[in-house]
Scaffold this motif. Structure first.
Motif, PDB file in Angstrom:
ATOM      1  N   GLY A  23       0.874  -1.290  -0.209  1.00 47.51           N
ATOM      2  CA  GLY A  23      -0.303   0.209  -0.374  1.00 47.51           C
ATOM      3  C   GLY A  23       0.871   1.039  -0.169  1.00 47.51           C
ATOM      4  N   PRO A 138      -4.627  -3.150   0.247  1.00 45.11           N
ATOM      5  CA  PRO A 138      -4.042  -2.206   0.402  1.00 45.11           C
ATOM      6  C   PRO A 138      -4.120  -1.229  -0.987  1.00 45.11           C
ATOM      7  N   TYR A 141      -6.491   3.884  -3.963  1.00 43.02           N
ATOM      8  CA  TYR A 141      -7.585   3.930  -4.847  1.00 43.02           C
ATOM      9  C   TYR A 141      -8.499   6.115  -5.219  1.00 43.02           C
ATOM     10  N   ILE A 155     -12.259  -4.296   3.569  1.00 41.04           N
ATOM     11  CA  ILE A 155     -11.087  -4.372   3.618  1.00 41.04           C
ATOM     12  C   ILE A 155      -9.787  -5.164   4.042  1.00 41.04           C
ATOM     13  N   TRP A 163      -4.081   1.746   3.244  1.00 43.86           N
ATOM     14  CA  TRP A 163      -5.016   1.786   2.906  1.00 43.86           C
ATOM     15  C   TRP A 163      -4.775   3.842   2.506  1.00 43.86           C
ATOM     16  N   ILE A 190      -5.871   3.089   7.321  1.00 42.21           N
ATOM     17  CA  ILE A 190      -7.551   3.451   6.613  1.00 42.21           C
ATOM     18  C   ILE A 190      -7.382   4.760   6.390  1.00 42.21           C
TER      19      ILE A 190
END
Length: 244
Positions: A23, A138, A141, A155, A163, A190
């Motif tokens: 990630g 990961p 986006y 997730i 993320w 996240i």
């Protein structure tokens, strides 16, 4: 036969690489990481909410913390509430609170710019923003519209994985739906960076830090394991917020 030095070195290199996090680089939250909720204009609650972690409002005054029945500390630097396992801070409280909040709010802005400015996403406009039912590995986006969660989304990754979800519109999770973590994924890793409004539906369950350019609303019975860092206001309606 004993292993050679070179074979040992190769084995160590393989094990080291296999432990590397997947990630994007983590988003630096700075001193904002010390808060469960930070907002610029106000934080409100419809009792009884349950917050684990500190909350703060700046440049909004103490009167912008509503619904908490606050008790000011003897030194006037913070307040307490039965709804908060932690402390409440406001820009009008005694020193050093105002300076601490100015720094934390600045760190929110820096984190927002950092997260929203990341380039070369791994996924763009995945599922046209309707991500319910997906399993999200990961990565970085990006959506040029809003994102909605109409059914549970998972997730999945290791505790060290990261993320970042860049959302140009709003973010909503429907009534009684959930963000589910799998494989050891940590809510601390996240980040949802949202340009529009954020709304967590009644009895929904959410995970991760929300960096919101506008307002964040948690409807009745909703909960989040993460942080609410808003550039305007945060509104809680009998909600639960737990800082990871």
């Amino acid at each position: 036969m004993f292993p050679t030095i070179s074979s040992i070195a190769i084995a160590i290199l393989f094990l080291s690489n296999s432990c590397l996090a997947a990630g994007p680089l983590a988003v630096p939250l700075g001193t904002a990481a010390n808060f469960a909720i930070l907002a610029e204009s106000g934080i409100s609650t419809v009792p009884s909410s349950a917050i684990t972690g500190n909350i703060g409002v700046s440049p909004g005054p103490a009167t912008a913390l509503t619904g908490f029945t606050l008790a000011l500390s003897p030194d006037g630097t913070y307040a307490t509430s039965t709804q908060i396992t932690g402390k409440a801070y406001a820009s009008t409280y005694g020193s050093p609170t105002p300076a601490t909040l100015i720094a934390a709010i600045a760190d929110v802005g820096t984190a927002y710019k950092n997260a929203s400015g990341r380039a070369n996403p791994d996924h763009t406009n995945l599922a046209t923003g309707a991500i319910g039912g997906l399993i999200l590995a990961p990565g970085l986006y990006k959506w040029t519209t809003g994102v909605s969660i109409g059914s549970p989304v998972t997730i999945s990754g290791l505790a060290t994985d990261t993320w970042i979800f860049q959302i140009a519109g709003g973010l909503t999770i429907a009534h009684a739906q959930a963000v589910i973590l799998a494989g050891g994924a940590s809510p601390a890793n996240i980040v949802w960076v949202v340009a529009g409004t954020v709304s967590l539906g009644t009895n929904s369950v959410f995970k991760g830090t929300i960096l919101g350019a506008t307002s964040i609303t948690l409807q009745t019975g909703s909960s989040i394991n993460g942080r609410l860092l808003a550039q305007t206001a945060v509104a809680l309606q009998v909600a639960t917020v737990t800082k990871p």
